[in-house]
Enzyme design. Structure first.
Site, short mmCIF file in Angstrom:
data_model
loop_
_atom_site.label_atom_id
_atom_site.label_comp_id
_atom_site.label_asym_id
_atom_site.label_seq_id
_atom_site.Cartn_x
_atom_site.Cartn_y
_atom_site.Cartn_z
CB CYS A 29 -0.93 0.01 1.21
SG CYS A 29 -1.99 -1.44 1.34
CG ASP B 254 -6.11 -2.36 8.50
OD1 ASP B 254 -5.13 -1.77 8.97
OD2 ASP B 254 -7.28 -2.02 8.74
CB CYS C 117 -2.37 1.03 4.08
SG CYS C 117 -1.43 1.43 5.55
CG ASP C 118 -7.27 0.12 5.32
OD1 ASP C 118 -6.94 0.23 4.13
OD2 ASP C 118 -7.88 -0.87 5.76
CE LYS C 119 -7.83 1.32 10.54
NZ LYS C 119 -7.68 0.41 9.39
CB CYS D 262 -6.85 -3.44 -0.57
SG CYS D 262 -5.69 -4.23 0.58
CD GLU E 203 -10.46 -3.60 8.88
OE1 GLU E 203 -10.58 -2.41 8.59
OE2 GLU E 203 -9.97 -4.46 8.11
CB SER F 70 -12.56 -5.92 6.52
OG SER F 70 -11.86 -5.62 5.34
#
Length: 574
Positions: free
Chosen positions: A53, A85, A126-128, A198, A448, A474
């Site tokens: 990511c 994640d 990535c996510d956070k 992702c 998650e 998720s």
């Protein structure tokens, strides 16, 4: 030499005879007198070589620097942490993920305050890292821009596009005897072909989209995939953009309004985005001093059509959205539906309506539907309340086909216990899997549940088994899965009192979730309940568990007081 007019803050580090020691140290880092005379732009880079990511962000930062220098600024790059994640999912390491959001925001704030940057670019993947970057910009309120590194390209298995979602579901299919060792290996090896976050409308792409609708990221900048040759030019333009933002003093406080947050919620609803957006947008609102409630997500989603046919509930991946016309096309469709505040300012200096007007739709594209023929008449998020979740829980209906369910509870006090039960074939049609003590405090870190939810789908139970948890769901999850139950079990929420065999009822139309026992019985069980011991007594995890608030308020550690700004407007779908 006269001080540069845009060095409104960094002169405190670089200007005057008394700052000679600071300049001497900066010279040792490669900054000469000319460089230090220019406005200083911090680049908060979330690069890491652990996972795809953020893996490419070093190269992207180099292009950002080119753009900044060409526009008359001096870039200073620094790094912060990142937790993947997808890599940590299903392990104890996943507890660090949501905790990292606070650490990332804190670290960006500290470096920016310590070095008195005049402007800031946050480079995220990535996510956070994405919500954390927006939270830091809101806290600092200095001219700034967020740039998303872009999505990974899809993998290909037997003529179809695959993502990391397919790998998780393949694990469940393998355990159920529906996929061979060789088949699992093939999906594992081909699902992630290179750098980028992702590929579906999972949390990273959801939050990248939301930040463009917030106006804190330039519209269309996140669309371009990570390995697309055009991504470097996006970075160069973003470097030039931050200097324009600085010149016009376009601060986050002018952009992150109530109406902008409603636009972001609408984008999540319209694209079938991740339930994690609820947590993150609540947190961003809190940092921006904007009043936002979990009920606002349900209100807006109920009036916004589902327009984008994206994974995990749909057919296409993020690269397909880019090819179809990108976030601008989604914005145009939402404007046509009357579901956006078109006059909200963005970092480009143009309004969201102006940006949407520039949309170009690829002929024959099937990714984004018209406002008159949506995939569903309402958006992808539903907030449920009831005796099991008095403060609410979140369901993503974009990936759920059944809107009611009643079944016996199968109760687990950790994700690992639930995963073992699914893998062992102990979950059957009609069950409601209950996973508790995985909330913000109880986890700590609110893991998650993708390993469990994907295993349920992979085992062929996705249409007949429901799940409810005080942990997170998720962005790659599909099916009737409710997350973020509040209050959580660790604080004595009703989910702590559920027993094996209790009947649990989901009613998405009625927006309710209940455990079918009397109020007196529920109160009696809770009166006898005792809290479990903390998983972590000290360190960052222990500190987080002591400070973190409810998921219904964004699971933040800040005690900041939220007050409604006078420049806010609301009313989308009101």
């Amino acid at each position: 030499m006269a001080e540069h007019p845009l060095k409104w803050q960094s002169g405190g580090i670089t200007e005057g005879a008394s700052r000679a020691p600071a300049r001497a140290m900066l010279r040792a880092s490669g900054f000469d007198r000319e460089a230090l005379a220019r406005p200083i732009v911090g680049i908060a880079n979330t690069w890491t070589e652990i996972g795809p990511c953020n893996y490419h962000l070093r190269e992207l930062a180099a292009s950002l620097k080119d753009g900044i220098r060409a526009a008359g600024g001096t870039p200073m790059e620094f790094n912060t942490v990142s937790i993947s994640d997808g890599i940590t999912m299903g392990s104890a390491g996943m507890r660090a993920s949501l905790v990292s959001r606070e650490v990332i925001a804190d670290s960006i704030e500290l470096v920016a305050r310590g070095n008195l940057f005049d402007a800031l670019i946050v480079l995220v993947g990535c996510d956070k890292t994405i919500p954390a970057g927006a939270m830091a910009l809101a806290r600092l309120d200095i001219p700034g821009v967020l740039l998303y590194g872009g999505s990974i390209a899809p993998g290909h298995v037997q003529g179809r596009d695959v993502t990391i979602q397919d790998v998780f579901e393949a694990v469940g299919a393998h355990a159920a005897g529906k996929l061979t060792d060789a088949g699992l290996c093939e999906i594992e090896e081909r699902a992630c072909p290179g750098a980028g976050a992702c590929g579906g409308q999972f949390t990273a792409n959801t939050m990248a989209t939301a930040c463009e609708f917030l106006g804190i990221a330039a519209m269309g900048s996140g669309d371009v995939p990570a390995t697309d040759p055009g991504k470097q030019q996006v970075a160069v333009r973003t470097g030039a953009l931050v200097m324009d933002v600085l010149h016009h003093d376009r601060r986050p406080s002018k952009i992150l309004t109530r109406a902008a947050l409603e636009n972001a919620i609408a984008s999540v609803a319209a694209t079938g985005g991740s339930t994690n957006a609820v947590l993150h947008l609540l947190a961003i609102a809190r940092e921006a001093g904007v009043a936002l409630d979990i009920a606002d997500f349900d209100r807006i989603s109920a009036r916004v059509p589902l327009l984008a046919d994206l994974k995990p509930g749909g057919r296409f991946v993020a690269a397909d959205l880019h090819a179809a016309g990108g976030t601008r096309l989604v914005a145009k469709r939402l404007l046509e539906a009357g579901a956006l505040h078109a006059d909200m300012l963005t970092v480009t200096g143009r309004t969201l309506g102006d940006e949407a007007a520039g949309a170009t739709e690829t002929a024959g594209q099937q990714v984004v539907r018209s406002a008159s023929a949506p995939l569903k008449p309402t958006g992808g998020l539903v907030i449920l309340r009831g005796n099991l979740a008095p403060d609410g829980c979140v369901v993503k209906v974009a990936g759920a086909d059944h809107l009611t369910h009643q079944g016996p509870a199968r109760v687990f006090d950790s994700e690992e216990e639930a995963f073992a039960a699914v893998q062992g074939g102990r979950i059957t049609h009609g069950d409601v899997v209950v996973i508790r003590y995985e909330g913000p405090k109880g986890g700590p870190g609110m893991r998650e549940m993708l390993a469990v939810t994907a295993a349920i789908v992979g085992a062929g139970l996705g249409d007949s088994v429901a799940l409810v948890t005080d942990g997170r769901i998720s962005g790659a999850t599909r099916g009737l899965m409710a997350g973020h139950v509040a209050p959580e079990a660790a604080t004595g929420g009703p989910i702590a009192a559920v027993r094996d065999g209790d009947r649990i009822t989901f009613d998405l139309k009625g927006r309710t979730i209940r455990v079918e026992i009397s109020d007196a019985e529920l109160a009696s069980r809770l009166a006898r309940w005792t809290p479990p011991g903390a998983r972590y007594a000290d360190g960052v995890m222990g500190k987080y568990a002591r400070l973190v608030g409810s998921a219904a308020e964004g699971a933040v550690t800040s005690a900041a007081h939220v007050t409604e700004r006078t420049d806010q407007k609301s009313g989308v779908g009101a």
